[in-house]
Design a protein around this motif. Structure first.
Motif, mmCIF file in Angstrom:
data_model
loop_
_atom_site.group_PDB
_atom_site.id
_atom_site.type_symbol
_atom_site.label_atom_id
_atom_site.label_comp_id
_atom_site.label_asym_id
_atom_site.label_seq_id
_atom_site.Cartn_x
_atom_site.Cartn_y
_atom_site.Cartn_z
ATOM 1 N N VAL A 61 0.620 -1.277 -0.007
ATOM 2 C CA VAL A 61 -0.099 -0.041 0.184
ATOM 3 C C VAL A 61 0.945 1.187 0.003
ATOM 4 C CG1 VAL A 61 -1.637 1.418 1.339
ATOM 5 C CG2 VAL A 61 -1.988 -1.305 1.177
ATOM 6 N N LEU A 62 1.870 1.231 0.759
ATOM 7 C CA LEU A 62 2.861 2.476 0.883
ATOM 8 C C LEU A 62 3.669 2.620 -0.512
ATOM 9 C CD1 LEU A 62 3.975 1.987 4.547
ATOM 10 C CD2 LEU A 62 2.418 3.846 3.595
ATOM 11 N N SER A 63 4.005 1.486 -1.222
ATOM 12 C CA SER A 63 4.366 1.726 -2.335
ATOM 13 C C SER A 63 3.699 2.055 -3.345
ATOM 14 C CB SER A 63 5.031 0.318 -3.028
ATOM 15 O OG SER A 63 6.124 -0.172 -1.974
ATOM 16 N N LEU A 64 2.434 1.933 -3.280
ATOM 17 C CA LEU A 64 1.321 2.166 -4.374
ATOM 18 C C LEU A 64 1.033 3.766 -4.068
ATOM 19 C CD1 LEU A 64 -0.795 1.608 -6.548
ATOM 20 C CD2 LEU A 64 -2.228 0.873 -4.769
ATOM 21 N N LEU A 65 0.954 4.047 -2.923
ATOM 22 C CA LEU A 65 0.840 5.665 -2.889
ATOM 23 C C LEU A 65 2.130 6.255 -3.080
ATOM 24 C CD1 LEU A 65 -0.551 5.448 0.789
ATOM 25 C CD2 LEU A 65 -1.624 6.124 -1.224
ATOM 26 N N GLY A 66 3.214 5.739 -2.992
ATOM 27 C CA GLY A 66 4.523 6.568 -3.591
ATOM 28 C C GLY A 66 4.250 6.755 -4.804
ATOM 29 N N VAL A 67 3.887 5.821 -5.805
ATOM 30 C CA VAL A 67 3.950 5.780 -7.183
ATOM 31 C C VAL A 67 2.999 6.738 -7.721
ATOM 32 C CG1 VAL A 67 3.160 4.366 -9.324
ATOM 33 C CG2 VAL A 67 4.764 3.576 -7.527
ATOM 34 N N LEU A 68 1.673 6.647 -6.811
ATOM 35 C CA LEU A 68 0.621 7.527 -7.359
ATOM 36 C C LEU A 68 1.048 9.244 -7.080
ATOM 37 C CD1 LEU A 68 -2.452 5.638 -6.142
ATOM 38 C CD2 LEU A 68 -1.853 6.062 -8.076
ATOM 39 N N LEU A 69 1.890 9.466 -5.997
ATOM 40 C CA LEU A 69 2.277 10.650 -5.737
ATOM 41 C C LEU A 69 3.424 11.245 -6.557
ATOM 42 C CD1 LEU A 69 2.422 10.576 -1.918
ATOM 43 C CD2 LEU A 69 1.101 11.911 -3.153
ATOM 44 N N SER A 70 4.286 10.269 -7.065
ATOM 45 C CA SER A 70 5.122 10.624 -8.187
ATOM 46 C C SER A 70 4.562 10.799 -9.277
ATOM 47 C CB SER A 70 6.294 9.602 -8.275
ATOM 48 O OG SER A 70 5.776 8.244 -8.816
ATOM 49 N N LEU A 71 3.525 9.910 -9.769
ATOM 50 C CA LEU A 71 2.787 10.268 -11.137
ATOM 51 C C LEU A 71 1.947 11.633 -11.044
ATOM 52 C CD1 LEU A 71 1.379 6.999 -11.864
ATOM 53 C CD2 LEU A 71 3.070 8.102 -13.172
#
Length: 42
Positions: free
Chosen positions: A8-18
């Motif tokens: 979940v934290l990895s997914l949030l990081g990817v979404l924020l970077s996008l």
């Protein structure tokens, strides 16, 4: 449980970077910049 939290934290990081890139071209530039930084570190 721990693996799920990491995912979940990895997914949030990817979404924020996008959202920071705004465009596909910006995403490509970010990936290129990251790759260059890693290459210089090695």
């Amino acid at each position: 449980m721990f693996g799920r939290c990491v995912a979940v934290l990895s997914l949030l990081g990817v979404l924020l970077s996008l959202t920071g890139c705004n465009t596909v071209a910006g995403l490509g530039e970010d990936i290129t910049g990251s790759a260059r930084t890693v290459q210089r570190a090695l």
